[in-house]
Enzyme design. Structure first.
Site, PDB file in Angstrom:
ATOM      1  N   LYS A  16       5.947  86.497 -11.747  1.00 36.78           N
ATOM      2  CA  LYS A  16       5.480  86.429 -10.368  1.00 36.78           C
ATOM      3  C   LYS A  16       3.965  86.212 -10.352  1.00 36.78           C
ATOM      4  O   LYS A  16       3.190  87.121 -10.669  1.00 36.78           O
ATOM      5  CB  LYS A  16       5.859  87.720  -9.621  1.00 36.78           C
ATOM      6  CG  LYS A  16       7.364  87.834  -9.412  1.00 36.78           C
ATOM      7  CD  LYS A  16       7.866  86.712  -8.516  1.00 36.78           C
ATOM      8  CE  LYS A  16       9.360  86.518  -8.599  1.00 36.78           C
ATOM      9  NZ  LYS A  16       9.819  85.359  -7.815  1.00 36.78           N
ATOM     10  N   LYS A  58      19.906  80.164  -3.346  1.00 32.53           N
ATOM     11  CA  LYS A  58      20.173  81.568  -3.010  1.00 32.53           C
ATOM     12  C   LYS A  58      21.273  81.608  -1.949  1.00 32.53           C
ATOM     13  O   LYS A  58      21.214  80.867  -0.963  1.00 32.53           O
ATOM     14  CB  LYS A  58      18.911  82.228  -2.472  1.00 32.53           C
ATOM     15  CG  LYS A  58      17.790  82.347  -3.491  1.00 32.53           C
ATOM     16  CD  LYS A  58      16.588  83.036  -2.888  1.00 32.53           C
ATOM     17  CE  LYS A  58      15.657  83.586  -3.959  1.00 32.53           C
ATOM     18  NZ  LYS A  58      14.820  82.563  -4.605  1.00 32.53           N
TER      19      LYS A  58
HETATM   20 MG    MG Z   1      11.517  81.616  -6.586  1.00 35.08          MG
END
Ligand code: MG
Length: 367
Positions: A165, A265
């Site tokens: 991240k 997703k």
């Molecule tokens: Mg991502």
């Protein structure tokens, strides 16, 4: 078969690591998840789950899942849950947009179809490839040394793909990427996921500074156009995620050569039905995929596994086991990671039985 009722449960999912941080100082300590139970006149109940990554990741938020089901749910009473085509057509006409609201309902209806037909959802979605599939581990944003240490720890648990991240200060992000890559083997995959956090000039600095490394760049900037501009000035492999929220941007991205990998997703697209469409299209177009969701517990993990396991391994870039990140188990029978890999259930439906003592009383009942 007819839908006779819908029950909605709210569950808190704390994290083993205490918190999860990503670009722009965003973080979540306890995930707010929603479990949907779709009841039928056949005595079969199917379950789905939706868990946004806080209210500031995608246009979705936890209370919105429940409010949206309150709006949409009554339209589904009396409908056949095993006819996913007409059911999704109806949902898209009864409520414009809001794919994340529909995701848990669609998931629960696939669970009903699987139980009614005696087939695991993975088989109904096309059938599994091989024994299992590889997972990535998301590495929460911290100081560069701490992130490299986390990677080494998760690598020892069997993971071989890591999603770092970034999306913070560019100079620090360059250091994060360098240190992370230094603890990996050449065969390991490293993705630097900025989660829309860089401006275009910041992204340009980072991709130039790490161009000697074996690293993928994921969703550097907020808009598709900014990402495309960065894509055109780097030769690093490129992943798009947040801006690919339906088939239209996926097709545009393919036509523009805007990515090598897409991150699909379930709740971003609106359920297993929509994700299967996108997955099968990507297979035909030769676009590799990460198949996952925004977040979730055991039920989301079971649904992810049903789709990921049915994806050709050459095109399944990675997937994830969210139930291993959280401290609360909400269902029995969910897939459990072994050596960085997962396999989907072989029992009918999604193969999960909710722990009612964990779910508690429903926060919404539609009958
Ligand atoms: Mg991502």
């Amino acid at each position: 078969m007819k839908i006779t009722g819908i029950q909605v449960y709210q569950i808190d999912l704390p994290l083993h690591e205490g918190s999860y941080q990503w670009s722009g100082g965003k973080s979540v300590q306890v995930f707010d998840s929603t479990v949907v139970a779709v009841e039928t006149d056949a005595g079969i109940t199917g379950h789905g789950e939706v868990c946004p990554l806080g209210p500031f990741y995608l246009p979705a938020y936890a209370q919105g899942v429940r409010a949206g089901i309150g709006e949409l749910g009554p339209h589904l009473l009396g409908e056949d849950p095993t006819r996913l085509g007409p059911l999704n057509w109806l949902m898209d006409r009864a409520l414009q947009g809001h794919p994340y609201v529909k995701s848990g309902l669609d998931m629960a209806c696939w669970d009903v179809l699987g139980q009614a037909s005696g087939q695991p959802v993975c088989e109904l979605l096309g059938g599994r490839f091989g024994d299992d599939f590889g997972l990535y581990r998301a590495i929460s944003q911290e100081a560069p040394e701490a992130m490299a240490e986390r990677i080494a720890g998760y690598r020892a648990e069997g993971y071989r793909r890591f999603q770092l991240k970034v999306g913070g200060d560019p100079a620090e992000d360059i250091e994060r990427i360098r240190q992370a890559r230094s603890v990996l083997e050449p065969s390991d995959k490293l993705v630097a996921d900025a989660n829309t956090g860089w401006t275009q000039h910041e992204a340009a600095r980072v991709v130039r500074a790490v161009r000697d490394l074996d690293v993928y760049i994921e969703q550097p900037c907020r808009t598709y156009e900014e990402c495309l501009a960065i894509r055109r000035r780097t030769d690093l492999p490129f992943v798009l995620d947040e801006c690919i929220d339906s088939l239209r941007p996926l097709l545009r991205g393919h036509a523009d050569g805007a990515m090598d990998v897409v991150n699909l997703k379930i709740s971003k697209l609106g359920g297993l039905t929509k994700l299967k469409q996108a997955r099968d299209l990507c297979v035909d177009l030769g676009i590799a995929m990460t198949i996952e969701d925004s977040w979730g517990g055991d039920i989301v993990t079971a649904a992810i596994a049903a789709l990921a396991h049915g994806t050709p391994p050459e095109l399944l870039f990675s997937s994830t086991d969210f139930n291993s990140y959280v401290t609360t188990s909400i269902a029995e029978g969910a897939p459990q990671r072994a050596n960085g890999r997962l396999s989907s259930s072989t029992v009918p439906g999604l193969g999960v039985v909710p722990r009612m003592e964990v779910l508690g009383e429903p926060v919404l009942v539609i009958r």
